[in-house]
Design a protein around this motif. Sequence first.
Motif, PDB file in Angstrom:
ATOM      1  N   ALA A   1       0.807  -1.220   0.000  1.00 35.08           N
ATOM      2  CA  ALA A   1       0.000   0.000   0.000  1.00 35.08           C
ATOM      3  C   ALA A   1       0.838   1.267   0.000  1.00 35.08           C
ATOM      4  CB  ALA A   1      -0.947   0.012   1.198  1.00 35.08           C
ATOM      5  N   LEU A   2       2.125   1.168   0.322  1.00 34.44           N
ATOM      6  CA  LEU A   2       2.969   2.361   0.301  1.00 34.44           C
ATOM      7  C   LEU A   2       3.008   2.993  -1.084  1.00 34.44           C
ATOM      8  CD1 LEU A   2       5.964   1.069   2.438  1.00 34.44           C
ATOM      9  CD2 LEU A   2       4.217   2.711   3.121  1.00 34.44           C
ATOM     10  N   ASP A   3       2.990   2.169  -2.121  1.00 33.54           N
ATOM     11  CA  ASP A   3       3.066   2.666  -3.491  1.00 33.54           C
ATOM     12  C   ASP A   3       1.758   2.543  -4.260  1.00 33.54           C
ATOM     13  OD1 ASP A   3       5.776   3.201  -3.171  1.00 33.54           O
ATOM     14  OD2 ASP A   3       6.326   1.153  -3.717  1.00 33.54           O
ATOM     15  N   ARG A   4       0.701   2.097  -3.595  1.00 30.94           N
ATOM     16  CA  ARG A   4      -0.567   1.867  -4.288  1.00 30.94           C
ATOM     17  C   ARG A   4      -1.696   2.630  -3.596  1.00 30.94           C
ATOM     18  NH1 ARG A   4      -1.199  -3.410  -7.371  1.00 30.94           N
ATOM     19  NH2 ARG A   4      -3.186  -2.392  -7.681  1.00 30.94           N
ATOM     20  N   PRO A   5      -1.955   3.869  -4.018  1.00 29.54           N
ATOM     21  CA  PRO A   5      -3.032   4.630  -3.392  1.00 29.54           C
ATOM     22  C   PRO A   5      -4.407   3.994  -3.579  1.00 29.54           C
ATOM     23  CG  PRO A   5      -1.808   6.011  -4.951  1.00 29.54           C
ATOM     24  CD  PRO A   5      -1.234   4.641  -5.016  1.00 29.54           C
ATOM     25  N   ASP A   6      -4.551   3.126  -4.575  1.00 26.57           N
ATOM     26  CA  ASP A   6      -5.843   2.503  -4.836  1.00 26.57           C
ATOM     27  C   ASP A   6      -6.232   1.486  -3.764  1.00 26.57           C
ATOM     28  OD1 ASP A   6      -3.741   0.895  -5.739  1.00 26.57           O
ATOM     29  OD2 ASP A   6      -4.967  -0.061  -7.271  1.00 26.57           O
ATOM     30  N   ILE A   7      -5.283   0.997  -2.975  1.00 22.00           N
ATOM     31  CA  ILE A   7      -5.614  -0.003  -1.952  1.00 22.00           C
ATOM     32  C   ILE A   7      -5.348   0.501  -0.532  1.00 22.00           C
ATOM     33  CG2 ILE A   7      -5.222  -1.932  -3.503  1.00 22.00           C
ATOM     34  CD1 ILE A   7      -2.560  -2.411  -1.998  1.00 22.00           C
ATOM     35  N   GLN A   8      -4.926   1.746  -0.369  1.00 22.08           N
ATOM     36  CA  GLN A   8      -4.532   2.228   0.955  1.00 22.08           C
ATOM     37  C   GLN A   8      -5.659   2.152   1.973  1.00 22.08           C
ATOM     38  OE1 GLN A   8      -2.783   6.079   0.330  1.00 22.08           O
ATOM     39  NE2 GLN A   8      -0.750   5.198   0.034  1.00 22.08           N
ATOM     40  N   TYR A   9      -6.854   2.554   1.607  1.00 24.72           N
ATOM     41  CA  TYR A   9      -7.954   2.536   2.584  1.00 24.72           C
ATOM     42  C   TYR A   9      -8.314   1.105   2.979  1.00 24.72           C
ATOM     43  CZ  TYR A   9     -12.431   3.172   4.811  1.00 24.72           C
ATOM     44  OH  TYR A   9     -13.452   3.137   5.720  1.00 24.72           O
ATOM     45  N   ALA A  10      -8.417   0.217   2.011  1.00 25.06           N
ATOM     46  CA  ALA A  10      -8.775  -1.168   2.312  1.00 25.06           C
ATOM     47  C   ALA A  10      -7.723  -1.830   3.196  1.00 25.06           C
ATOM     48  CB  ALA A  10      -8.953  -1.956   1.013  1.00 25.06           C
ATOM     49  N   VAL A  11      -6.464  -1.536   2.938  1.00 20.98           N
ATOM     50  CA  VAL A  11      -5.389  -2.117   3.745  1.00 20.98           C
ATOM     51  C   VAL A  11      -5.407  -1.543   5.154  1.00 20.98           C
ATOM     52  CG1 VAL A  11      -2.876  -2.275   3.974  1.00 20.98           C
ATOM     53  CG2 VAL A  11      -3.956  -2.680   1.773  1.00 20.98           C
ATOM     54  N   LYS A  12      -5.673  -0.253   5.271  1.00 22.10           N
ATOM     55  CA  LYS A  12      -5.757   0.366   6.599  1.00 22.10           C
ATOM     56  C   LYS A  12      -6.849  -0.299   7.421  1.00 22.10           C
ATOM     57  CE  LYS A  12      -7.989   4.177   7.116  1.00 22.10           C
ATOM     58  NZ  LYS A  12      -9.048   3.989   8.093  1.00 22.10           N
ATOM     59  N   GLU A  13      -7.972  -0.550   6.808  1.00 27.88           N
ATOM     60  CA  GLU A  13      -9.072  -1.208   7.517  1.00 27.88           C
ATOM     61  C   GLU A  13      -8.713  -2.651   7.874  1.00 27.88           C
ATOM     62  OE1 GLU A  13     -11.989   0.118   8.684  1.00 27.88           O
ATOM     63  OE2 GLU A  13     -11.032   1.999   8.119  1.00 27.88           O
TER      64      GLU A  13
END
Length: 160
Positions: A33-45
């Motif tokens: 997720a460090l380089d993929r803004p498209d998955i940052q929210y899902a990974v945070k959750e």
Amino acid sequence: MREDGGGEEVDEVLDWDRHKVYRAVAARANYLALDRPDIQYAVKEACRAMSKPMEKDWLKLKRLARYLKGKPRLVQRFAWQAKDQILNGYSDANWAGCKKTRKSTSGGSLMLGAHCIRTWGENTKHDCFEQRRERVVCCGEDNVGSTGFDLHGKRRRTGT
């Protein structure tokens, strides 16, 4: 997940072996997720549930894995643009959006011209009223000067 006698779904805690797998997969997704803004929210959750993952959290992590399997690469192109581009910031907040903890979620992005140079997302630890008050104080203008944030998300003071 299973249903109780009333037809409602009951979420079960993962057993220890699946718990270890969940934490490993969530940690790898956090690295991606460090380089993929498209998955940052899902990974945070997903990472929020690492201490006590439930069956529904496992299903969400599997959904993320299916998304990544379909889109294994994210190519960000930074095409040439004129030197004097404007820095635009976008943000959004969901006050007390988590039904379980009543925590707020906020996030945003910084764009330099057409280039996305920074994204972030966070959950607050305070209640809504206090968080709203802090945002007004730190982003407002006072007699000392105005407060803002630099490109690294750190608070800075401007003015005299």
